[in-house]
Write an enzyme that holds these catalytic residues in place. Structure first.
Site, short mmCIF file in Angstrom:
data_model
loop_
_atom_site.label_atom_id
_atom_site.label_comp_id
_atom_site.label_asym_id
_atom_site.label_seq_id
_atom_site.Cartn_x
_atom_site.Cartn_y
_atom_site.Cartn_z
N SER A 65 0.99 -0.93 -0.29
CA SER A 65 -0.20 0.36 0.31
C SER A 65 1.01 0.99 -0.09
O SER A 65 1.53 1.54 -0.93
CB SER A 65 -0.87 -0.38 1.32
OG SER A 65 -1.75 0.75 1.31
N ASP A 78 -4.09 -5.01 5.83
CA ASP A 78 -5.16 -5.27 5.06
C ASP A 78 -3.62 -6.46 4.45
O ASP A 78 -2.79 -6.30 4.77
CB ASP A 78 -5.14 -4.56 3.74
CG ASP A 78 -6.28 -5.66 2.75
OD1 ASP A 78 -6.55 -6.44 3.25
OD2 ASP A 78 -5.94 -5.03 1.48
N HIS A 89 -2.54 -0.65 -3.62
CA HIS A 89 -3.92 -0.20 -3.21
C HIS A 89 -3.58 1.20 -3.63
O HIS A 89 -2.81 1.92 -3.14
CB HIS A 89 -3.85 0.46 -1.44
CG HIS A 89 -4.01 -0.77 -1.23
ND1 HIS A 89 -4.44 -0.83 0.14
CD2 HIS A 89 -4.83 -1.49 -0.94
CE1 HIS A 89 -4.14 -1.99 1.25
NE2 HIS A 89 -4.66 -2.68 0.23
#
Ligand code: SAM
Lengths: 201, 279
Positions: free
Chosen positions: A15, A135, A42
């Site tokens: 991310s 995540d 992401h």
């Protein structure tokens, strides 16, 4: 048991700071890597196309957006499209979903990791890189439970530490390695044919 | 190789799918498995079942369970003007063609909570076409459609949708299509009057009328190849000659049997036109 390549597929999650980390790792993978590499980043609002076109220029392996219902082929790098979850089907094809965000993210790393663990089991190598939420941690646990291998970027070398730290906290990590080693570790695991447990440190 | 645990779960999911098909007439067997498995697991959690196979007695014997099952297995996620460039292209390239017809039918399949149908109605209104349009918005999720029927959105969404509406080429303001209440916004009846929401299952139901445009976005991604083919065939059969098909940003006609009936209008945006002269 006859020796077979430990790793049959690599999944990577990242991310915040992930694009830079991927630019460090992916161009260092050799052109004859015998497995598919599947990436969830992401990316935020930046279009996937742009992201993969920059990588495409620098990588020795072909880089493309994961095609809906396409098959994950060895020696290719696949990137999840923006704003869709990317999952693996049992026949090693890509599936997309427009389901709600998971861990505040779409694509979510957990969904890729979990579904890939279903498909490749002990043949999966999951790599968790820099990022600012957790995540991927639950997904790593699934990868581990299915017998796969887990590699986490050393938080000391990560732009954002929360994601690698969460992955380490699950206890699933087989290796915690600085950014500089990750491409090398991936490569050597993908070319090794020892049973998975012998590769663990 | 999947582990023993995974193989067990795959069997459990198959049994649930069979129970649903044989007991309730909803066949999910050609849905893409990875997502379906997550949803079935979510259903077990919703119904307080410790394992997926504990769903079986409930599915077989609980008469009232179907609505819960359908609304958990089909997650109705949608937005207004999602992918604004697609709506812009519909506005600029498709509506001018549709304007030449005396009457228009539009089928929006997989309408979820209706935001996409509202978006279409707004663009049709702005193109001066709404008075001659009937939009059929269909889904299998009745709870979502009941919500769609109400036409009520949380007020805090409107700012985000306004932005998408602008990007989609809107030059007015969304506020004029909604009446604002305390914390909510209600779609004006004059737009909603042109939308009928109806239960239609793409797996098992057939063509219900001839339409000039089919818009079905982010539904095919949940289907496997054979069901995608079947549904694309259904769309082809519903469309009049020269009619338009609009799929989700990552969906394709691929190698489906219906593919050769369509020519791409904009490949990138997944807009297609049914071949044969426009009548
Ligand atoms: C992700 S939503 C897409 C909503 C909207 N079209 C969009 O793109 O924003 C998918 C919808 O497809 C519906 N659906 C799933 N299976 C279906 C079927 N067999 N027939 C009709 N609708 C179905 C679901 O209930 C859900 O509302």
């Amino acid at each position: 048991m006859s020796p077979r390549p430990v790793v049959q597929a690599v999944v990577i999650g990242c991310s915040a700071g992930g694009i830079a980390a991927l630019h460090h790792i992916l161009p260092r993978l050799p052109a004859d890597l015998p497995v598919p590499v599947i990436v969830v980043c992401h990316t935020g609002p930046s279009p996937t196309d742009l992201f993969s076109s920059v990588l495409r220029r620098d990588c020795r392996l072909p880089v493309m957006e994961a095609p809906e219902r396409g098959t994950a082929r060895p020696g290719h790098i696949y990137v999840a499209p923006a704003d869709y979850h990317l999952l693996m089907e049992e026949d090693k094809t890509f599936a997309l979903s427009a389901d709600p965000r998971v861990n505040n993210a779409r694509p979510a790393i957990d969904l890729l990791f979990e579904s890939a663990a279903n498909v490749w089991g002990e043949g999966l190598l999951a790599v968790q890189l820099t990022g600012a939420n957790d995540d991927g941690a639950a997904g790593m646990k699934e990868v581990k439970a299915a017998g796969g291998l887990c590699l986490v970027q050393d938080p000391a070398t990560a732009t954002a530490t929360a994601m690698p730290e969460a992955a380490i906290a699950t206890g699933a990590a087989d290796w915690v390695a600085p950014l500089d080693w990750i491409a090398f570790l991936i490569t050597s695991l993908c070319f090794s044919s020892a049973p998975a447990q012998d590769c663990r440190p | 190789m999947p582990s023993k645990h995974e193989r067990t779960r795959a069997i459990e999911v198959d049994l649930v799918v069979e129970a649903l098909a044989r007991r309730h007439g909803y066949d999910f067997s050609d849905y893409a498995k990875a997502s379906l498995r997550r949803r079935v697991a979510a259903l077990a959690v919703t119904l307080g079942c410790p394992t997926i196979s504990d769903l079986l007695p409930r599915l077989l014997h609980d008469e009232a369970i179907l609505p819960t099952v359908l609304s958990t297995l089909s997650v109705p996620v949608t937005e207004m003007f999602r992918d604004p460039l697609v709506f812009k292209a519909i506005r600029e390239h498709i509506l001018p063609v549709l304007a030449t017809y005396p009457r228009l039918n539009i089928w929006q399949a997989g309408s979820a909570t209706g935001e996409e149908a509202y978006s279409l109605a707004i663009m049709l209104e702005e193109a001066g076409l709404l008075h001659k349009v009937q939009i059929y918005a269909t889904d299998i999720n009745d709870a979502a459609m009941a919500k769609a029927e109400e036409g009520i959105l949380p007020a805090d969404q409107i700012a985000k949708y306004e932005d998408a509406y602008r990007k989609a080429g809107g030059t007015r303001t969304l506020a004029q299509y909604f009446s604002l209440g305390y914390g909510f916004a209600k779609l004006s009846a004059s737009l909603k009057d042109h939308i009928s929401f109806a239960h239609h299952n793409l797996v098992s139901d057939g063509v219900f009328c001839e339409v000039n445009m089919v818009i079905c976005r982010n539904v095919l991604i949940y289907f496997d190849k054979s069901l995608q083919d079947h549904v694309l065939g259904l769309f082809e059969a519903s469309l009049s000659r020269g009619g338009f098909l609009c799929l989700g940003s990552r969906e394709n006609l691929g190698g489906s049997a219906a593919a050769h009936h369509f020519t791409p209008l904009d490949r990138e945006l997944r807009l297609f036109k049914k071949s044969g002269e426009a009548s």
